[in-house]
Design a protein around this motif. Structure first.
Motif, short mmCIF file in Angstrom:
data_model
loop_
_atom_site.label_atom_id
_atom_site.label_comp_id
_atom_site.label_asym_id
_atom_site.label_seq_id
_atom_site.Cartn_x
_atom_site.Cartn_y
_atom_site.Cartn_z
N GLU A 1 0.98 -1.11 -0.16
CA GLU A 1 0.27 -0.25 -0.03
C GLU A 1 0.99 1.10 0.33
O GLU A 1 0.18 2.54 -0.16
N ILE A 2 2.72 1.06 0.92
CA ILE A 2 2.71 2.22 0.35
C ILE A 2 3.21 2.67 -0.42
O ILE A 2 4.05 3.41 -1.56
N LYS A 3 4.34 1.62 -1.31
CA LYS A 3 4.30 1.40 -2.61
C LYS A 3 3.36 2.16 -3.76
O LYS A 3 4.40 2.79 -4.64
N LEU A 4 2.24 1.79 -3.55
CA LEU A 4 1.29 1.93 -4.38
C LEU A 4 0.20 3.83 -4.06
O LEU A 4 0.86 4.55 -4.99
N LYS A 5 0.13 3.81 -2.96
CA LYS A 5 -0.06 5.10 -2.34
C LYS A 5 0.96 5.90 -2.04
O LYS A 5 0.28 7.87 -2.83
N ILE A 6 2.80 6.40 -1.68
CA ILE A 6 3.01 7.02 -1.70
C ILE A 6 4.36 6.90 -2.80
O ILE A 6 4.28 7.76 -4.57
N SER A 7 5.39 6.24 -2.56
CA SER A 7 6.12 4.95 -3.28
C SER A 7 6.62 4.66 -3.29
O SER A 7 7.02 4.06 -2.06
N PRO A 8 7.43 3.32 -4.18
CA PRO A 8 8.33 2.50 -4.00
C PRO A 8 9.65 3.00 -3.79
O PRO A 8 10.13 2.39 -1.72
N VAL A 9 9.88 3.80 -3.91
CA VAL A 9 11.19 4.74 -2.98
C VAL A 9 11.10 4.81 -1.55
O VAL A 9 12.06 5.11 -0.90
N ALA A 10 9.15 5.56 -1.45
CA ALA A 10 9.31 5.77 0.22
C ALA A 10 9.22 4.56 0.71
O ALA A 10 9.91 4.86 1.88
N PHE A 11 8.65 3.45 0.53
CA PHE A 11 8.63 2.92 1.63
C PHE A 11 10.55 2.25 2.44
O PHE A 11 10.71 1.94 2.98
N ASN A 12 11.40 2.41 0.87
CA ASN A 12 12.80 1.46 1.17
C ASN A 12 13.59 2.67 1.56
O ASN A 12 14.32 2.09 3.14
N THR A 13 12.91 3.70 1.27
CA THR A 13 13.33 5.25 2.63
C THR A 13 13.01 5.00 3.88
O THR A 13 13.79 5.36 5.07
N THR A 14 12.17 4.72 4.07
CA THR A 14 10.95 4.39 5.33
C THR A 14 12.31 3.67 6.19
O THR A 14 12.11 3.68 7.35
N ILE A 15 11.87 2.57 5.33
CA ILE A 15 12.99 0.93 5.79
C ILE A 15 14.20 1.34 6.23
O ILE A 15 14.66 1.13 8.05
N SER A 16 14.59 2.34 5.22
CA SER A 16 16.68 2.27 5.80
C SER A 16 16.57 3.35 7.38
O SER A 16 17.43 2.57 7.77
N MET A 17 15.79 4.71 7.09
CA MET A 17 16.10 5.58 8.68
C MET A 17 15.54 4.69 9.76
O MET A 17 15.94 4.66 11.07
N MET A 18 14.24 4.01 9.30
CA MET A 18 14.03 3.24 11.00
C MET A 18 15.00 2.02 11.40
O MET A 18 15.53 2.09 12.16
N GLY A 19 16.23 1.48 10.27
CA GLY A 19 16.87 0.78 10.54
C GLY A 19 17.89 1.54 11.15
O GLY A 19 18.45 0.83 11.95
N LYS A 20 17.93 2.35 10.78
CA LYS A 20 19.64 3.00 10.91
C LYS A 20 19.21 3.82 12.42
O LYS A 20 19.78 3.25 13.23
N ALA A 21 18.40 4.49 12.39
CA ALA A 21 17.83 4.97 14.21
C ALA A 21 17.86 4.02 15.17
O ALA A 21 18.28 3.92 15.84
N GLY A 22 17.10 2.45 14.40
CA GLY A 22 17.24 1.46 15.44
C GLY A 22 18.03 0.99 15.93
O GLY A 22 18.56 0.41 17.26
N GLY A 23 19.67 0.76 14.87
CA GLY A 23 20.40 0.68 15.56
C GLY A 23 21.41 1.23 16.12
O GLY A 23 21.91 0.89 17.02
N ASN A 24 21.35 2.85 16.23
CA ASN A 24 22.23 3.81 17.20
C ASN A 24 21.05 3.92 18.76
O ASN A 24 22.32 3.65 19.49
N ILE A 25 19.61 3.35 18.31
CA ILE A 25 19.13 3.24 19.67
C ILE A 25 19.29 1.75 20.14
O ILE A 25 19.79 2.03 21.88
N ARG A 26 19.82 0.52 19.43
CA ARG A 26 19.86 -0.25 20.45
C ARG A 26 21.11 -0.16 20.64
O ARG A 26 22.05 -0.69 22.23
N LYS A 27 22.90 0.42 20.43
CA LYS A 27 23.90 -0.05 20.62
C LYS A 27 23.88 1.49 21.63
O LYS A 27 24.82 1.04 22.96
#
Length: 392
Positions: free
Chosen positions: A106-132
């Motif tokens: 739904e995110i890829k369709l209503k926003i864009s595939p790039v938006a999904f990948n960007t959001t996942i990447s942002m959360m992944g980096k933030a999560g890594g820093n938080i857990r560190k």
């Protein structure tokens, strides 16, 4: 989350949101453990409330917040500002990431595939820093630097003192029928569970050291395995030395866990965890357990290890305090995590262990930790599972 900081109107909205997210999570993530389900529904309801999404569907809320994150690199709308603890941020991020992954199409369709990948990447980096940051805090709290950490040899020497006194008390009981001190027997048992549950495999000795699951163990004596799948057990077999610890409920059984997918930051998938784990229990510890059972006629419908008055069961807080007292001669702040870290350091610095041997030891301690310079990781892990099954 700080529910008390919400206005009265927001508290009502928060309460009204929870049933919606509970139904949604049960349908979309049926493998979630009850504790995770309760935590995630409250977290998502809170995120929805503070972002004024109460009139939106779960999907619309996810789309709205994903769009917002694309222009909010701080992720404050999901994880909160600097006043929110790292642990709370980690929970919020994990809960919202579930929504993003569920609605990826739904995110890829209503926003864009790039938006999904960007959001996942942002959360992944933030999560890594938080857990560190969380891990750094834990290390500082437990004094985990090698220069200040106790050695495994120090712990084993202390346990020998407990065993020597236990054998004396046992002999006195046989001779005079004098009832021994329950508190000492319990402390001796706990010391041995953490320090002396050792085994030989291919001429290598290794230990089984769990976290604080020992406080919830029920005693089961007999040839047949306990039928209940909702409790944790000490399983003693009187006609053999093939004793077991059976874990049906802890942080690594039931529910789900995340695994990284490839080399893309933040891209993960959810996998169900094992519903039950079995660990060996050596015969020397079984002897201590049977002796306590015989002397005090412990009931089988209550956890075996009890507080000083033998009436109350341990909570996580009282267990931690008791553990510090058991090992106070070594370190008055010793915790189960620190004991496991001390043992892990011993294994990491043992040169004659192969990667597969180390992986087996980590598995027997209910964790996976990749040895340095490990090759053929997946093949090694498969072999570990086969070896472990054969051993048990």
């Amino acid at each position: 989350m700080k529910i008390k900081t919400l206005t009265q109107k927001e508290k009502i909205s928060f309460k009204n949101e929870m049933p919606k997210y509970e139904v949604f999570l049960k349908e979309k993530l049926p493998h979630l453990a009850e504790t995770s389900l309760s935590l995630y529904k409250r977290t998502l309801s809170y995120i929805s409330t503070i972002n004024k999404c109460n009139d939106k569907t779960v999907e619309d809320t996810c789309i709205f917040l994903t769009s917002k994150l694309l222009t909010d690199t701080s992720l404050d709308c999901v994880i909160g500002d600097s006043n929110v603890s790292e642990s709370n941020k980690n929970i919020r991020l994990s809960a919202f990431k579930n929504l993003v992954e569920i609605f990826r199409d739904e995110i890829k369709l209503k926003i864009s595939p790039v938006a999904f990948n960007t959001t996942i990447s942002m959360m992944g980096k933030a999560g890594g820093n938080i857990r560190k940051q969380i891990m750094e805090t834990r290390r500082n709290k437990d004094l985990l630097s090698p220069s200040t950490m106790q050695t495994w040899e120090e712990l084993t020497e202390l346990n020998k003192i407990y065993l020597k006194k236990f054998n004396y008390i046992k002999n006195q009981y046989i001779k005079t029928n004098e009832v021994p001190d329950y508190v000492f027997l319990r402390d001796c048992l706990i010391s041995n569970l953490y320090i002396n549950n050792s085994f030989k495999l291919k001429n290598n000795e290794f230990n089984v050291i769990l976290r604080n699951e020992y406080k919830s163990l029920y005693l089961h004596i007999g040839d047949n395995q306990p039928t209940s799948t909702s409790k944790n057990y000490i399983w003693i077999k009187l006609d053999s030395n093939d004793h077991k610890i059976i874990i049906n409920k802890n942080k690594t059984t039931g529910g789900v866990k995340r695994k990284n997918l490839g080399d893309f930051i933040g891209h993960t998938s959810v996998y169900p965890q094992k519903n039950q784990k079995t660990f060996p229990l050596n015969k020397e510890i079984a002897k201590i357990i049977i002796f306590i059972k015989q002397v005090f006629n412990e009931r089988s419908d209550k956890p075996f290890i009890k507080c000083n008055n033998r009436e109350l069961n341990y909570t996580s807080s009282t267990w931690s305090k008791m553990l510090q007292r058991v090992f106070k001669k070594i370190n008055p702040k010793l915790s189960s995590n620190l004991i496991r870290k001390i043992y892990q350091l011993k294994i990491d610095t043992t040169e004659d262990l192969s990667n597969q041997d180390k992986l087996l030891i980590y598995e027997m301690n209910d964790l996976f930790h990749n040895p340095k310079n490990q090759k053929n990781k997946l093949e090694d892990e498969e072999n570990v599972v086969m070896t472990l099954d054969n051993y048990l």
